[in-house]
Enzyme design. Structure first.
Site, short mmCIF file in Angstrom:
data_model
loop_
_atom_site.label_atom_id
_atom_site.label_comp_id
_atom_site.label_asym_id
_atom_site.label_seq_id
_atom_site.Cartn_x
_atom_site.Cartn_y
_atom_site.Cartn_z
N GLU A 186 0.72 -1.07 0.36
CA GLU A 186 -0.05 0.02 0.15
C GLU A 186 1.03 1.23 0.02
O GLU A 186 2.06 1.18 0.55
CB GLU A 186 -0.88 0.08 1.33
N CYS B 7 5.92 -7.37 7.53
CA CYS B 7 6.89 -6.77 8.50
C CYS B 7 7.17 -7.61 9.24
O CYS B 7 6.31 -8.27 9.99
CB CYS B 7 6.45 -5.32 9.08
N CYS C 88 5.47 -4.91 16.37
CA CYS C 88 5.08 -4.16 16.99
C CYS C 88 3.37 -4.55 17.31
O CYS C 88 2.63 -4.75 16.22
CB CYS C 88 4.87 -2.58 16.64
N GLY D 84 6.35 -2.18 6.18
CA GLY D 84 7.71 -2.58 6.47
C GLY D 84 8.60 -1.87 7.16
O GLY D 84 8.19 -0.65 7.61
N GLU D 85 9.82 -2.47 7.51
CA GLU D 85 10.90 -1.66 8.29
C GLU D 85 11.98 -1.24 7.19
O GLU D 85 12.71 -2.28 7.00
CB GLU D 85 11.26 -2.45 9.48
N SER E 240 11.63 6.30 8.59
CA SER E 240 11.08 5.88 9.95
C SER E 240 11.60 4.61 10.16
O SER E 240 11.27 3.71 9.38
CB SER E 240 9.62 6.15 10.07
N SER F 172 10.50 5.67 15.72
CA SER F 172 9.28 5.25 16.39
C SER F 172 9.65 4.80 17.81
O SER F 172 10.08 3.79 18.29
CB SER F 172 8.52 3.75 15.70
N LEU F 173 9.60 5.80 18.71
CA LEU F 173 9.82 5.56 20.23
C LEU F 173 8.54 5.01 21.10
O LEU F 173 8.71 3.93 21.48
CB LEU F 173 10.22 6.76 20.68
N ASN G 2 -4.67 4.82 15.02
CA ASN G 2 -5.78 4.54 14.17
C ASN G 2 -6.16 3.13 14.71
O ASN G 2 -5.21 2.17 14.51
CB ASN G 2 -5.13 4.52 12.87
N CYS H 190 -1.24 2.07 8.65
CA CYS H 190 -0.40 0.83 8.10
C CYS H 190 -1.11 -0.37 8.15
O CYS H 190 -1.34 -1.01 8.79
CB CYS H 190 0.83 0.82 8.90
N1 SAH Z 1 8.72 0.37 10.53
C1 SAH Z 1 8.83 1.48 10.36
C2 SAH Z 1 8.03 2.48 9.51
C3 SAH Z 1 6.73 1.89 9.36
S1 SAH Z 1 5.46 2.41 10.57
C4 SAH Z 1 8.79 2.08 11.69
O1 SAH Z 1 8.29 1.55 12.82
O2 SAH Z 1 8.98 3.30 12.26
C5 SAH Z 1 5.28 4.08 10.42
C6 SAH Z 1 4.84 4.48 11.80
O3 SAH Z 1 3.34 4.22 12.06
C7 SAH Z 1 5.33 3.92 13.08
O4 SAH Z 1 5.81 5.01 13.99
C8 SAH Z 1 4.57 2.74 13.67
O5 SAH Z 1 4.58 2.62 14.87
C9 SAH Z 1 3.26 3.85 13.52
N2 SAH Z 1 1.97 2.84 13.48
C10 SAH Z 1 1.79 1.55 13.38
N3 SAH Z 1 0.48 1.29 13.26
C11 SAH Z 1 -0.30 2.58 13.53
C12 SAH Z 1 -1.66 2.63 13.97
N4 SAH Z 1 -2.52 2.00 13.93
N5 SAH Z 1 -2.05 4.04 14.32
C13 SAH Z 1 -1.04 4.84 14.38
N6 SAH Z 1 0.41 4.74 14.13
C14 SAH Z 1 0.71 3.45 13.72
#
Ligand code: SAH
Length: 356
Positions: free
Chosen positions: A108, A128, A132, A175-176, A207, A230-231, A306, A347
């Site tokens: 996507e 991915c 998380c 993805g990462e 990111s 992504s902290l 979200n 995502c």
């Molecule tokens: N893997 C990378 C980039 C992809 S995710 C990363 O972790 O940074 C992009 C961002 O969206 C990350 O900060 C992730 O934690 C966050 N994210 C994932 N699912 C989400 C959701 N349902 N609502 C809001 N942010 C979300």
């Protein structure tokens, strides 16, 4: 360049298979070098770049300033295929694109209309592996990395669909990106080519969930690209409970690495913090976060969650109070505008619905 690969068939007979690299996997200099090896001219490579990235003509038969013979050589040596748009969903500021790759995998990208321009969020992998707990992408484990051209084509197809140029790119879709480091860097250099798609490095953001060795590598790249981390938590206990990666690269080591990155590059880092109800959204968390990052050249981007099929995670109603507390503590902070909740723009949501 066509690489010949030697394989053995079921009768044990050696067969030579031609496996062509995609033409959009190449930075300009690399394509020039290969063209010279094929006895083509440097200007032929520049012509190809113009057709693809300036004139947006993707049918090689229409590359009218390139001779038929040269076009044949290109066709015989390079893959020129495109991924396709399988589905598009739009609300007034956001469009979500579902793409079908040539091997039928789905990914996507999201197009967002900001007041400062058009931005696209692209995917870097099919699925991915970072795990998380709150994220939809990880429900579908990594199938494979995206090749460079599959990232470039997400942008080209969206530009073609809306007939406008994209101003900025964030690599924050499925993805990462740092788990597909080389292809992502190659992609960034291609879209950054000033005579090509020409997206300025400062308009590109990558990111990561915090893969420390790759952040260390990234700080040695000669690029002005933005880094977002992504902290999502102020301490190890909370972070490890929602992000598997923290069990390998703990928050203290991550913060040390971010400090090193800032010292090395002199660039400000974005810290993403997704606001999860009753998990990381208390004022105590805000204070812990302020203590952790006090004095660093960072800004915190609070992300409204979200909601997804992970029902244990709810959107926090405390974003404003959390924001105010960070402000009080003199931390730079913004709240991310919500885009596309209605069209499954979080995502992996759209893909996850299609694949389940
Ligand atoms: N893997 C990378 C980039 C992809 S995710 C990363 O972790 O940074 C992009 C961002 O969206 C990350 O900060 C992730 O934690 C966050 N994210 C994932 N699912 C989400 C959701 N349902 N609502 C809001 N942010 C979300």
């Amino acid at each position: 360049m066509s690489n010949k690969v030697k394989l053995f068939n079921k009768f044990g007979i050696m067969i030579v298979v031609k496996c062509m690299k995609h033409i959009m996997n190449y930075q300009r200099d690399a394509l020039i070098n290969e063209f010279l090896d094929l006895s083509l001219k440097k200007f032929n490579a520049n012509q190809v770049f113009d057709w693809l990235y300036l004139k947006h003509e993707y049918n090689i038969n229409n590359w009218s300033n390139i001779s038929k013979e040269v076009r044949e050589i290109i066709k015989n040596n390079y893959d020129l295929s495109f991924i396709e748009i399988k589905k598009k969903q739009t609300d007034h500021l956001t469009s979500k694109y579902l793409f079908r790759l040539n091997d039928d995998n789905l990914i996507e990208a999201v197009l967002m209309n900001h007041d400062y321009g058009l931005s696209v969020c692209i995917s870097s992998q099919v699925g991915c592996n970072m795990g998380c707990h709150f994220c939809e992408s990880g429900r579908l484990k990594k199938v494979r990395n995206l090749e460079t051209f599959e990232m470039v084509e997400q942008i080209l197809l969206i530009e073609q669909d809306i007939n406008k140029r994209i101003d900025s790119v964030v690599i924050m879709g499925i993805g990462e990106p740092f788990d597909n480091y080389d292809n992502v860097m190659n992609f960034i250099r291609i879209i950054n080519d000033p005579k090509g798609i020409a997206i300025g490095a400062r308009h590109i953001t990558v990111s990561t969930c915090g893969l420390i060795p790759k952040i260390e590598r990234f700080m040695e790249e000669d690029m002005q690209v933005n880094l977002a981390i992504s902290l999502h938590a102020p301490n190890n206990e909370i972070r490890s409970s929602i992000m598997e990666v923290n069990k390998v690269y703990s928050i203290d080591k991550l913060i040390d690495t971010i400090r090193k990155y800032i010292a090395r590059t002199n660039r400000r880092v974005t810290l993403e913090y997704v606001m999860l109800y009753n998990i990381n959204d208390s004022l105590e968390c805000a204070n812990m976060l302020a203590d952790l990052i006090q004095g660093m050249n960072v800004y915190v981007n609070l992300i409204p969650y979200n909601e997804t099929s992970h029902l244990e995670f709810k959107k926090s109603p405390n974003i404003n109070a959390f924001y105010d507390q960070l402000k009080k503590r003199k931390i730079n902070v913004t709240v991310r505008r919500e885009f596309g909740g209605k069209i499954d723009a979080a995502c992996g949501q759209l893909r996850s619905k299609e694949v389940d």
